[in-house]
Write an enzyme that holds these catalytic residues in place. Sequence first.
Site, PDB file in Angstrom:
ATOM      1  N   ASP A   1       0.793  -1.244   0.000  1.00  0.00           N
ATOM      2  CA  ASP A   1       0.000   0.000   0.000  1.00  0.00           C
ATOM      3  C   ASP A   1       0.823   1.291   0.000  1.00  0.00           C
ATOM      4  O   ASP A   1       0.274   2.364   0.209  1.00  0.00           O
ATOM      5  CB  ASP A   1      -0.962   0.064   1.202  1.00  0.00           C
ATOM      6  CG  ASP A   1      -2.132  -0.878   1.018  1.00  0.00           C
ATOM      7  OD1 ASP A   1      -2.394  -1.241  -0.155  1.00  0.00           O
ATOM      8  OD2 ASP A   1      -2.758  -1.266   2.019  1.00  0.00           O
TER       9      ASP A   1
ATOM     10  N   LYS B   1       3.286   1.210  -5.062  1.00  0.00           N
ATOM     11  CA  LYS B   1       4.137   0.745  -6.160  1.00  0.00           C
ATOM     12  C   LYS B   1       3.381   0.684  -7.475  1.00  0.00           C
ATOM     13  O   LYS B   1       3.834   1.196  -8.500  1.00  0.00           O
ATOM     14  CB  LYS B   1       4.698  -0.634  -5.821  1.00  0.00           C
ATOM     15  CG  LYS B   1       5.554  -0.661  -4.581  1.00  0.00           C
ATOM     16  CD  LYS B   1       6.080  -2.041  -4.283  1.00  0.00           C
ATOM     17  CE  LYS B   1       4.971  -3.038  -3.990  1.00  0.00           C
ATOM     18  NZ  LYS B   1       4.182  -2.702  -2.785  1.00  0.00           N
TER      19      LYS B   1
ATOM     20  N   GLY C   1       4.066  -6.155  -2.316  1.00  0.00           N
ATOM     21  CA  GLY C   1       4.627  -5.689  -1.059  1.00  0.00           C
ATOM     22  C   GLY C   1       4.120  -6.465   0.135  1.00  0.00           C
ATOM     23  O   GLY C   1       4.678  -6.389   1.207  1.00  0.00           O
ATOM     24  N   HIS C   2       3.047  -7.212  -0.066  1.00  0.00           N
ATOM     25  CA  HIS C   2       2.462  -7.936   1.044  1.00  0.00           C
ATOM     26  C   HIS C   2       3.403  -9.038   1.505  1.00  0.00           C
ATOM     27  O   HIS C   2       3.980  -9.761   0.720  1.00  0.00           O
ATOM     28  CB  HIS C   2       1.127  -8.541   0.595  1.00  0.00           C
ATOM     29  CG  HIS C   2       0.258  -8.921   1.751  1.00  0.00           C
ATOM     30  ND1 HIS C   2       0.438 -10.083   2.438  1.00  0.00           N
ATOM     31  CD2 HIS C   2      -0.774  -8.280   2.322  1.00  0.00           C
ATOM     32  CE1 HIS C   2      -0.468 -10.153   3.397  1.00  0.00           C
ATOM     33  NE2 HIS C   2      -1.208  -9.071   3.355  1.00  0.00           N
TER      34      HIS C   2
ATOM     35  N   LYS D   1       3.350   9.696  -2.087  1.00  0.00           N
ATOM     36  CA  LYS D   1       2.210  10.285  -1.363  1.00  0.00           C
ATOM     37  C   LYS D   1       2.603  11.599  -0.681  1.00  0.00           C
ATOM     38  O   LYS D   1       2.163  11.889   0.442  1.00  0.00           O
ATOM     39  CB  LYS D   1       1.634   9.292  -0.343  1.00  0.00           C
ATOM     40  CG  LYS D   1       1.269   7.936  -0.960  1.00  0.00           C
ATOM     41  CD  LYS D   1       0.410   7.102  -0.039  1.00  0.00           C
ATOM     42  CE  LYS D   1       0.290   5.663  -0.574  1.00  0.00           C
ATOM     43  NZ  LYS D   1      -0.511   4.803   0.269  1.00  0.00           N
TER      44      LYS D   1
ATOM     45  N   SER E   1      47.879 -30.265  23.873  1.00  0.00           N
ATOM     46  CA  SER E   1      49.348 -30.388  23.959  1.00  0.00           C
ATOM     47  C   SER E   1      49.782 -30.893  25.326  1.00  0.00           C
ATOM     48  O   SER E   1      50.617 -31.804  25.434  1.00  0.00           O
ATOM     49  CB  SER E   1      50.006 -29.034  23.692  1.00  0.00           C
ATOM     50  OG  SER E   1      49.778 -28.667  22.357  1.00  0.00           O
TER      51      SER E   1
ATOM     52  N   SER F   1      43.076 -29.051  14.303  1.00  0.00           N
ATOM     53  CA  SER F   1      42.461 -29.718  13.129  1.00  0.00           C
ATOM     54  C   SER F   1      40.943 -29.531  13.112  1.00  0.00           C
ATOM     55  O   SER F   1      40.201 -30.475  13.352  1.00  0.00           O
ATOM     56  CB  SER F   1      42.845 -31.196  13.066  1.00  0.00           C
ATOM     57  OG  SER F   1      42.737 -31.834  14.320  1.00  0.00           O
TER      58      SER F   1
END
Lengths: 266, 620
Positions: B18, B21, B94-95, B147, B463, B530
């Site tokens: 709305d 577009k 757009g919805h 608008k 280690s 690793s």
Amino acid sequence: MSWNYLAELEAESVYVLREAFAKLDRLAVLWSLGKDSNVVLWLCRKAFFGHVPFPVIHIDTGKKFPEMYAFREHYARAWGLELIVEMAPPEEEVDPTLPPAARSAARKTLGLQRALEKHGFEGLILGIRRDEQALRAKERYFSPRTADNRWNMKDQPPEFWNQYMTDFPPGTHVRVHPLLHWTEVDIWRYTKRENIPVIDLYFARDGKRYRSLGDRDITFPVESNARTIDEIIAELETTHIPERAGRAMDHESEDAFERLRATGYM
Amino acid sequence: MSDGAIRPLPIVVVGHVDHGKSTLVGRLLHETGSLPEGQVEAVRESSRRRGMPFEWAFVLDALQAERDQGITIDTTQIRFRTARRPYVIIDAPGHKEFLKNMVTGAARAEAALLVIDAAEGVQEQSRRHGYLLRLLGIPQIAVVVNKMDLVDWSAGRFGQVAEGFRAYLAELGLTPLAFVPVSAREGDNLAAHSPRMPWYQGPTVVQVLDSFEAAPRPVDRPLRMVVQDVYKFDQRRIVAGRIESGRLRVGDEIIFSPSNKVVRVRSIEAWNVPEPPEEAVAGESIGITLSEPIFVERGEIVSHLERAPMETTVFRGRIFWLGERPLEVGNTYTLKLGTSEARVRVEAIERVIDTDDLSGRPADHIARHGAGEVILRADRLLALDPFDANPATGRFVLIEDYLPVGGGIVSMEGYPDQRQLVTRRATNIHAVGHAVTREARIARNGHRGGVLWFTGLSGAGKSTLALALERELFRKGYQVYVLDGDNIRSGLNADLGFSPEDRAENIRRVGEVAALFADAGMIAISAFISPYRADRERARRAAGDGFHEIYIHAPLEVCEQRDPKGLYKKARAGEIPDFTGISSPYEPPENPELVVPTHELSFEESLALLVDYVERHFRA
């Protein structure tokens, strides 16, 4: 190869056709004998190096122009096509609530549906374009149909990045639309570039020509003086008249075409 | 040769539902004289019959259902022309429910207009669409603030809306070409400057469109041709596919990935062309014949040898999700990338993006219409590119129950190229006939040879435990030796750095050396992070049945707290790139022979567990 817009259109269509051939088992192409489906067959030969490696279906309503039948017989042989001609059922078998011309056009849908069932095709290639008509603008390259041939226009699968829906639940068949991104004038420019044969009815005689070919009784010529492909291209560059203006079934009621499409019209 | 056809620029119009577009597109067509004759009149008439006020949006769609709902449910596509060139305008819905249609439409575009209602301001879908444009790789956008008639043509309100959104887009890395204040309904600032907004000096919508550039063909990127099929319609055996980027010439040496087959291009095949082509470039759908009859198949990527795609079984995807069911860790989907397909498992969801503020947080699922970053593991080796290096082979679609449910782009940050890791290795364990047999070595030593492959995060205790275990086993009479960074990095692997590739190669060599020690009848203890499962699997293949994967396990928080070498602190400060657990992934073992949870056991308990394991598995 020289690269330009037509080359790009062609490459895209060839890609779509090869995807269809690689992914769909029982594939066929619909040949209406019109300018668009001639381009589709031509693109098949481009994609498959001179071959059309699947059957070519013509749904015959028995009401085509004589020129169209002659064209069919000649090029089916010349191009080495595996041609399947299916007669469309009589109008009495079609949904009686449709307006008259749409009802007549729906014979083709019913004939197609029967041909699909008879031969068990899983994929059907058609030459529709987005620019022809508002509803066709919503189509996908790969457009699934339910077992009863319905198009669920309101809930279509997403399609992007050249990834098409190529696997389906059993009972579905898919329509493949390699020309979706072409326009009417693109078709003519390509027809000219490749020297693809077309039926003479497209060229003006006595100030009229057919822009779109269908059944004899529901297709009307438009006013035009375009006698060559170049003149057709020039005319299309300036016209504001829609391509399907001469197709009666589009204009009988606001939703006639939508109803035809939803039930399987091409 | 010119045939007169001019390429239209594909443009998408997106934005919140709305915000106008369709009105924008409808009115734009009218302002530029692009509508078919009688269209406006027909729509006015049909609106009158329905007792509805006329809307420019109706012009776009003859679709009854759409008009009744008042929303565009699917993309429509409109051809239109300015003085500069033709356009295809894709009007995307757009919805929120129709995001899949928006994606379908927007993915085809090379530029976008994002429409925002001046009165309502930026809304959820405005942001989400902005985010998707970025993910879809649409490089050029402009923002249309619509608008303006509802806000009294206020420059202040326009500035407010524009600035807020500019900041959001900047965070995404998007810089709009322009922000244009318009009233689509009234036609202001579409084709001509509006006298009602004299304060606005920027371009009109038409001028903005005309300033977009068509996406250049990627001819200068590395060659990528995706193989669609191999045809044998006649005596020729043709490999068919499309060149996604780069160029290919007859005579080129090419490699197929992931099969890694190398061959030369004998010819480029084409039908109904004046002469056989010598070269093909990005965009062309072609066929080639090869110098040798090698077996290749659909799904492979053709490239030149020196600039080949990456090969991997695991990668990171930045995805958007369209599926009804959420994406969850552990789920499997069919992946389509180029023409290849594979099953992939969601190994992790690294973060879910909130498109409202672009924040990320960890999660166990991504809901419909959401976005996020995930780790995907494939059931076989894939050839691909990072999206930024080569978009066409760096993006993918996920399929569930036949339906496309998501799309994404590939990031290989922190993951090595596995190509060099699939190198053939000499068969040095079983096949070589040494005069001294394995049994003789076992009899002499009193124990079997083998590899104790320690893996785990930095700080987990690898280690320390390895060295203590070595001492303990030596005391008990074992032939044992520790391979760690100190003795490997200084000599054998002195040529390697710490990039993902070098780290993978480092581990590959350690695996091979450990296998030799094992073959010599000794127990090799390797103590390397690793992090990649694929590397450890390769080490396992090298050593055969004497391989024992031992997961020295402590959670990241614990390791980071211990931080014996201060490395985590440095990594957090960004001083160490690709640090496992921080900026590079760790893939825990799936089925280790032994897990030593050092955060739950004392040092002595951990060591005892290891000694006991060796005594049970290695004594002759």
